[in-house]
Motif scaffolding. Structure first.
Motif, PDB file in Angstrom:
ATOM      1  N   VAL A  11       0.841  -1.207   0.000  1.00  0.00           N
ATOM      2  CA  VAL A  11       0.000   0.000   0.000  1.00  0.00           C
ATOM      3  C   VAL A  11       0.872   1.251   0.000  1.00  0.00           C
ATOM      4  O   VAL A  11       0.598   2.226  -0.723  1.00  0.00           O
ATOM      5  CB  VAL A  11      -0.955  -0.018   1.205  1.00  0.00           C
ATOM      6  CG1 VAL A  11      -1.642   1.334   1.363  1.00  0.00           C
ATOM      7  CG2 VAL A  11      -1.992  -1.116   1.053  1.00  0.00           C
ATOM      8  N   GLU A  12       1.923   1.240   0.799  1.00  0.00           N
ATOM      9  CA  GLU A  12       2.805   2.407   0.845  1.00  0.00           C
ATOM     10  C   GLU A  12       3.487   2.643  -0.495  1.00  0.00           C
ATOM     11  O   GLU A  12       3.666   3.790  -0.929  1.00  0.00           O
ATOM     12  CB  GLU A  12       3.852   2.221   1.941  1.00  0.00           C
ATOM     13  CG  GLU A  12       4.717   3.449   2.153  1.00  0.00           C
ATOM     14  CD  GLU A  12       5.605   3.338   3.382  1.00  0.00           C
ATOM     15  OE1 GLU A  12       6.414   4.243   3.607  1.00  0.00           O
ATOM     16  OE2 GLU A  12       5.462   2.339   4.110  1.00  0.00           O
ATOM     17  N   VAL A  13       3.857   1.548  -1.178  1.00  0.00           N
ATOM     18  CA  VAL A  13       4.450   1.688  -2.507  1.00  0.00           C
ATOM     19  C   VAL A  13       3.437   2.278  -3.480  1.00  0.00           C
ATOM     20  O   VAL A  13       3.747   3.192  -4.261  1.00  0.00           O
ATOM     21  CB  VAL A  13       4.968   0.320  -3.006  1.00  0.00           C
ATOM     22  CG1 VAL A  13       5.301   0.378  -4.493  1.00  0.00           C
ATOM     23  CG2 VAL A  13       6.212  -0.093  -2.227  1.00  0.00           C
ATOM     24  N   THR A 261      19.631   6.669   3.254  1.00  0.00           N
ATOM     25  CA  THR A 261      18.541   6.468   4.214  1.00  0.00           C
ATOM     26  C   THR A 261      17.189   6.755   3.585  1.00  0.00           C
ATOM     27  O   THR A 261      16.227   5.973   3.732  1.00  0.00           O
ATOM     28  CB  THR A 261      18.749   7.372   5.437  1.00  0.00           C
ATOM     29  OG1 THR A 261      20.025   7.093   6.017  1.00  0.00           O
ATOM     30  CG2 THR A 261      17.665   7.129   6.469  1.00  0.00           C
ATOM     31  N   GLU A 262      17.086   7.875   2.858  1.00  0.00           N
ATOM     32  CA  GLU A 262      15.825   8.212   2.224  1.00  0.00           C
ATOM     33  C   GLU A 262      15.491   7.242   1.093  1.00  0.00           C
ATOM     34  O   GLU A 262      14.323   6.924   0.852  1.00  0.00           O
ATOM     35  CB  GLU A 262      15.880   9.644   1.674  1.00  0.00           C
ATOM     36  CG  GLU A 262      15.944  10.713   2.746  1.00  0.00           C
ATOM     37  CD  GLU A 262      14.737  10.661   3.664  1.00  0.00           C
ATOM     38  OE1 GLU A 262      13.603  10.720   3.152  1.00  0.00           O
ATOM     39  OE2 GLU A 262      14.917  10.546   4.885  1.00  0.00           O
ATOM     40  N   TRP A 263      16.501   6.763   0.401  1.00  0.00           N
ATOM     41  CA  TRP A 263      16.290   5.771  -0.659  1.00  0.00           C
ATOM     42  C   TRP A 263      15.659   4.501  -0.091  1.00  0.00           C
ATOM     43  O   TRP A 263      14.731   3.942  -0.693  1.00  0.00           O
ATOM     44  CB  TRP A 263      17.622   5.457  -1.320  1.00  0.00           C
ATOM     45  CG  TRP A 263      17.546   4.569  -2.524  1.00  0.00           C
ATOM     46  CD1 TRP A 263      17.541   3.211  -2.548  1.00  0.00           C
ATOM     47  CD2 TRP A 263      17.476   4.981  -3.895  1.00  0.00           C
ATOM     48  NE1 TRP A 263      17.464   2.745  -3.821  1.00  0.00           N
ATOM     49  CE2 TRP A 263      17.428   3.805  -4.676  1.00  0.00           C
ATOM     50  CE3 TRP A 263      17.459   6.218  -4.527  1.00  0.00           C
ATOM     51  CZ2 TRP A 263      17.366   3.842  -6.067  1.00  0.00           C
ATOM     52  CZ3 TRP A 263      17.392   6.248  -5.909  1.00  0.00           C
ATOM     53  CH2 TRP A 263      17.350   5.071  -6.655  1.00  0.00           C
ATOM     54  N   MET A 264      16.159   4.073   1.068  1.00  0.00           N
ATOM     55  CA  MET A 264      15.593   2.875   1.689  1.00  0.00           C
ATOM     56  C   MET A 264      14.215   3.157   2.273  1.00  0.00           C
ATOM     57  O   MET A 264      13.309   2.304   2.196  1.00  0.00           O
ATOM     58  CB  MET A 264      16.536   2.383   2.784  1.00  0.00           C
ATOM     59  CG  MET A 264      17.914   1.964   2.287  1.00  0.00           C
ATOM     60  SD  MET A 264      17.847   0.582   1.131  1.00  0.00           S
ATOM     61  CE  MET A 264      17.253  -0.698   2.226  1.00  0.00           C
ATOM     62  N   ARG A 265      14.015   4.320   2.853  1.00  0.00           N
ATOM     63  CA  ARG A 265      12.713   4.634   3.466  1.00  0.00           C
ATOM     64  C   ARG A 265      11.617   4.720   2.410  1.00  0.00           C
ATOM     65  O   ARG A 265      10.509   4.205   2.607  1.00  0.00           O
ATOM     66  CB  ARG A 265      12.800   5.965   4.221  1.00  0.00           C
ATOM     67  CG  ARG A 265      11.493   6.394   4.885  1.00  0.00           C
ATOM     68  CD  ARG A 265      11.627   7.732   5.581  1.00  0.00           C
ATOM     69  NE  ARG A 265      11.809   8.837   4.658  1.00  0.00           N
ATOM     70  CZ  ARG A 265      10.799   9.477   4.054  1.00  0.00           C
ATOM     71  NH1 ARG A 265       9.547   9.094   4.260  1.00  0.00           N
ATOM     72  NH2 ARG A 265      11.043  10.482   3.251  1.00  0.00           N
ATOM     73  N   LEU A 266      11.927   5.362   1.296  1.00  0.00           N
ATOM     74  CA  LEU A 266      10.933   5.520   0.244  1.00  0.00           C
ATOM     75  C   LEU A 266      10.781   4.281  -0.628  1.00  0.00           C
ATOM     76  O   LEU A 266       9.842   4.207  -1.422  1.00  0.00           O
ATOM     77  CB  LEU A 266      11.307   6.719  -0.641  1.00  0.00           C
ATOM     78  CG  LEU A 266      11.388   8.071   0.068  1.00  0.00           C
ATOM     79  CD1 LEU A 266      11.917   9.134  -0.893  1.00  0.00           C
ATOM     80  CD2 LEU A 266      10.033   8.486   0.608  1.00  0.00           C
ATOM     81  N   VAL A 271       9.057   1.249  -5.990  1.00  0.00           N
ATOM     82  CA  VAL A 271       8.092   2.237  -6.488  1.00  0.00           C
ATOM     83  C   VAL A 271       8.275   2.456  -7.989  1.00  0.00           C
ATOM     84  O   VAL A 271       7.299   2.507  -8.752  1.00  0.00           O
ATOM     85  CB  VAL A 271       8.233   3.567  -5.721  1.00  0.00           C
ATOM     86  CG1 VAL A 271       7.343   4.633  -6.319  1.00  0.00           C
ATOM     87  CG2 VAL A 271       7.903   3.377  -4.247  1.00  0.00           C
ATOM     88  N   LEU A 272       9.519   2.573  -8.429  1.00  0.00           N
ATOM     89  CA  LEU A 272       9.782   2.773  -9.858  1.00  0.00           C
ATOM     90  C   LEU A 272       9.340   1.565 -10.677  1.00  0.00           C
ATOM     91  O   LEU A 272       8.801   1.715 -11.785  1.00  0.00           O
ATOM     92  CB  LEU A 272      11.267   3.048 -10.076  1.00  0.00           C
ATOM     93  CG  LEU A 272      11.787   4.405  -9.596  1.00  0.00           C
ATOM     94  CD1 LEU A 272      13.304   4.473  -9.724  1.00  0.00           C
ATOM     95  CD2 LEU A 272      11.144   5.542 -10.375  1.00  0.00           C
ATOM     96  N   ARG A 273       9.567   0.361 -10.140  1.00  0.00           N
ATOM     97  CA  ARG A 273       9.128  -0.834 -10.862  1.00  0.00           C
ATOM     98  C   ARG A 273       7.609  -0.867 -11.014  1.00  0.00           C
ATOM     99  O   ARG A 273       7.086  -1.159 -12.100  1.00  0.00           O
ATOM    100  CB  ARG A 273       9.604  -2.098 -10.141  1.00  0.00           C
ATOM    101  CG  ARG A 273      11.036  -2.480 -10.445  1.00  0.00           C
ATOM    102  CD  ARG A 273      11.330  -3.884 -10.020  1.00  0.00           C
ATOM    103  NE  ARG A 273      11.261  -4.054  -8.584  1.00  0.00           N
ATOM    104  CZ  ARG A 273      12.277  -3.863  -7.755  1.00  0.00           C
ATOM    105  NH1 ARG A 273      13.451  -3.481  -8.240  1.00  0.00           N
ATOM    106  NH2 ARG A 273      12.153  -4.052  -6.462  1.00  0.00           N
ATOM    107  N   VAL A 274       6.891  -0.602  -9.925  1.00  0.00           N
ATOM    108  CA  VAL A 274       5.424  -0.599  -9.989  1.00  0.00           C
ATOM    109  C   VAL A 274       4.930   0.475 -10.948  1.00  0.00           C
ATOM    110  O   VAL A 274       4.008   0.247 -11.750  1.00  0.00           O
ATOM    111  CB  VAL A 274       4.832  -0.396  -8.577  1.00  0.00           C
ATOM    112  CG1 VAL A 274       3.317  -0.239  -8.643  1.00  0.00           C
ATOM    113  CG2 VAL A 274       5.193  -1.571  -7.675  1.00  0.00           C
TER     114      VAL A 274
END
Length: 665
Positions: A11-13, A261-266, A271-274
């Protein structure tokens, strides 16, 4: 990870995908800027000049140019603000992201309700005027005249449908809006949504019914505006808090740590794959619908061959549209990284290895593909050239994967041969991968040279493919030497020389290919497709793969030459001395059939002592100077001796015979 955690992560993705679609749409129109050769045309292109009036026409064209410039600038500014807003929404925390979506959905609900009411009222008034019924809808409702109410061509059914839609929209808006939830406001909300449907039942003046959708939208719009103005301070506070957090984090841990850190959190790759999969699926559905419509109109019976050609054309169209913007290229990069990761995992499974460093094949492939896309200007090409360039980039990526697989299998070959590993199936697996790394590049080269004419791209792919073949052959030759040494009963003193010569030959070939690729890239930069990114990559290649390689190779050559001269200055032990000593080499613990005698009267293998001299100039046992410094000693014995002789703890980070050309490549 539990099912609930996976669902929440999904859901977050999904919540972070819509901002990427917004950015993608802005990039499709080139941020509002006119594109050469694109769909946008100059505003004055349709003006026909019949005569030239220096005063009047000059002012006319100056005014038009000024208006066109202002319009383009404002459009560009709005697109940039839209992109920045979407990216800000993308990086929000989940709780703030949900609030933003609730607000946007409430606004969208208000406008959907308004346009639904407008459409329904227009149709009801048109049907009422056309049919001119003797009774109104209210009378039919009171008399339970179901025939008129449920008549599909009558206004009654439209009122009932609109009432149901507005009731659902009001219920949805009541539960998601962020305004004050006073009971009386909540009750009036539902009445506000269904008011036009209620007025359509009554015999009210047509003007009042016509403007009723506007009045019904006033209350929800007031709530939406109230939420916007009351949340202004909170929005500013969140933005400032994010800025403060980033500034403090960068000051404490650095910018790279913040990005990681932000790369892992987001969860950016996921997200890019979806995003890319949804984007491609959307285009696929549209293309399939268009094809089905055309086939239905023509009434054609599609054969198997036509179906295959249609699927190939569909795949080509999806690949072309899948990399038409920067965001689409990022999405494709993430998908390629996903597949390359599992390709690397497959070969690790074959080799029975689980090294963490070898799992970076997905990341390396993603970076390489994205740099190739930027370097070749993939997004700015027309569809046909874009498809050709994309296929060429895939070929270059495949050859890079072969190099990465060699870096995985090479240390395993050395380990199996040097450690006397009796496991036959591990040797067979490693040799099978090496056979693949030789056969596949040869097959690729045969196909490419038979299907394409000579070009700079073909030369680059050929150079990379031949280079990987040479590296695999070098690894197999050294592997064979180590296997022979493993089955020898005596110490093989010439082994180090053979390994050095083979590696020097392989690294020299790689160095020559590096120079060739530099000149090939220079030709492309000057005469085919230049660009700042290509120029930067050429500078990086020239420094790391040419200058650093040459310096490292020369350093190893001088160290080896110096060590050989120093060893030659030492006395050779006779057979009587070795028999009387009856000991092993203190460096390799192997029996000594030949040895060198130091000035401190210690015996070592000449090749072992030469390797020791790469580290320091003192005896491994007593730390005395290993060789005499006499006038008769060859002057070349001091060439390259830059290390301090008193430094007893100096250690090389790599094996000396691996330094020639391995470097950063």
């Amino acid at each position: 990870m539990s099912l609930r955690s996976k669902a929440l992560a999904l859901v977050e993705v999904l919540l972070r995908v819509p901002p990427l679609f917004v950015v993608d749409e802005f990039l499709k129109i080139s941020l509002g800027l006119p594109v050469a050769g694109g769909e946008e045309v100059p505003i004055l292109s349709n003006v026909t000049i019949d005569h030239v009036d220096v005063d009047g026409d000059a002012n006319y064209y100056d005014a038009n140019f000024y208006n066109a410039f202002i319009f383009t600038f404002l459009k560009f500014l709005i697109c940039c603000m839209g992109c920045m807003s979407s990216l800000c929404i993308f990086v929000l925390h989940t709780k703030h992201l949900i609030i933003v979506y609730l607000y946007l959905m409430s606004v969208a609900t208000v406008f959907v309700s308004y346009w639904t009411n407008v459409s329904a009222i227009k149709q009801i008034q048109a049907l009422t005027l056309a049919s001119a019924p003797s009774t109104s809808i209210l009378e039919d409702l009171l008399n339970l005249n179901m025939k008129n109410l449920l008549d599909l061509d009558g206004p009654g059914i439209l009122v009932i449908q609109n009432f149901a839609i507005q009731f659902a929209l009001s219920f949805f808006f009541k539960n998601i809006h962020l305004g004050p939830r006073e009971p009386i406001v909540q009750k009036f909300l539902m009445l506000s949504f269904i008011a036009p449907s209620l007025l359509a039942l009554l015999p009210v003046p047509p003007n009042l019914l016509h403007h009723s959708p506007v009045f019904s939208a006033l209350l929800p719009l007031v709530l939406v505006k109230y939420v916007l103005w009351s949340s202004a301070y909170s929005v500013i506070h969140v933005i400032y808090a994010g800025y403060q957090h980033g500034r403090i984090f960068v000051s404490n841990y650095g910018l790279s740590a913040l990005v990681e850190t932000e790369w892992m959190r987001l969860n950016v790759p996921c997200v890019l794959r979806v995003f890319w999969v949804i984007r491609v699926a959307e285009h696929a559905v549209l293309l399939l619908v268009d094809n089905l419509d055309e086939e239905a109109e023509e009434g054609l019976k599609v054969s198997t061959l036509l179906a295959v050609q249609s699927l190939a054309s569909l795949a080509k169209s999806l690949l072309v549209t899948g990399c038409e913007t920067i965001t689409a290229v990022l999405g494709m990069t993430s998908v390629i990284s996903f597949f390359c990761h599992y390709i690397g995992s497959f070969f690790q499974w074959i080799l029975l290895t689980d090294e963490e460093e070898d799992k970076s094949i997905g990341t390396v492939s993603a970076i390489l593909f994205y740099i190739l896309a930027l370097q070749t200007g993939l997004t700015s090409l027309n569809p046909e050239k874009r498809f050709i360039r994309l296929c060429r980039n895939f070929c270059l990526l495949f050859t890079a994967l072969l190099h990465f697989l060699h870096n995985v299998v090479n240390p395993m070959l050395m380990s199996l041969s040097a450690s006397h590993n009796p496991s036959t199936h591990r040797h067979v697996r490693a040799l099978g991968v090496c056979a693949f790394l030789i056969i596949f590049p040869i097959s690729l080269l045969v196909y490419l040279w038979s299907q394409h004419s000579i070009s700079t791209w073909l030369l680059a792919v050929s150079a990379f493919s031949i280079e990987v073949i040479v590296k695999v052959i070098v690894s197999l030759m050294i592997y064979s030497l180590f296997l022979v040494d493993a089955y020898r009963s005596t110490f093989w003193e010439q082994l180090d020389d053979y390994v050095y010569y083979i590696r020097a030959f392989g690294n020299t070939i790689e160095f020559c290919f590096g120079i060739f690729l530099f000149f090939n890239g220079a030709w492309i930069l000057l005469f085919e497709s230049g660009g700042a990114i290509r120029a930067v990559m050429m500078c990086i290649h020239a420094y790391f793969n040419i200058w650093c390689e040459a310096r490292a190779g020369w350093s190893v050559f001088m160290k080896r030459r110096t060590a050989v001269n120093k060893i030659n200055s030492l006395r050779e032990a006779s057979f009587e001395q070795l028999d009387r000593l009856d000991d092993v080499c203190a460096i390799c613990y192997q029996e000594m059939h030949s040895a060198k005698i130091t000035r401190c009267n210690h015996y070592f293998h000449g090749v072992c002592l030469r390797k020791w001299l790469y580290v320091q100039d003192r005896c491994p046992l007593c730390h005395d100077i290993l060789y005499k410094i006499d006038a008769d000693v060859n002057k070349d014995s001091d060439v390259g001796n830059e290390e301090n002789s008193n430094n007893q703890n100096l250690l090389l980070e790599e094996e000396p015979d691996l330094l020639l050309g391995e470097g950063v490549r």
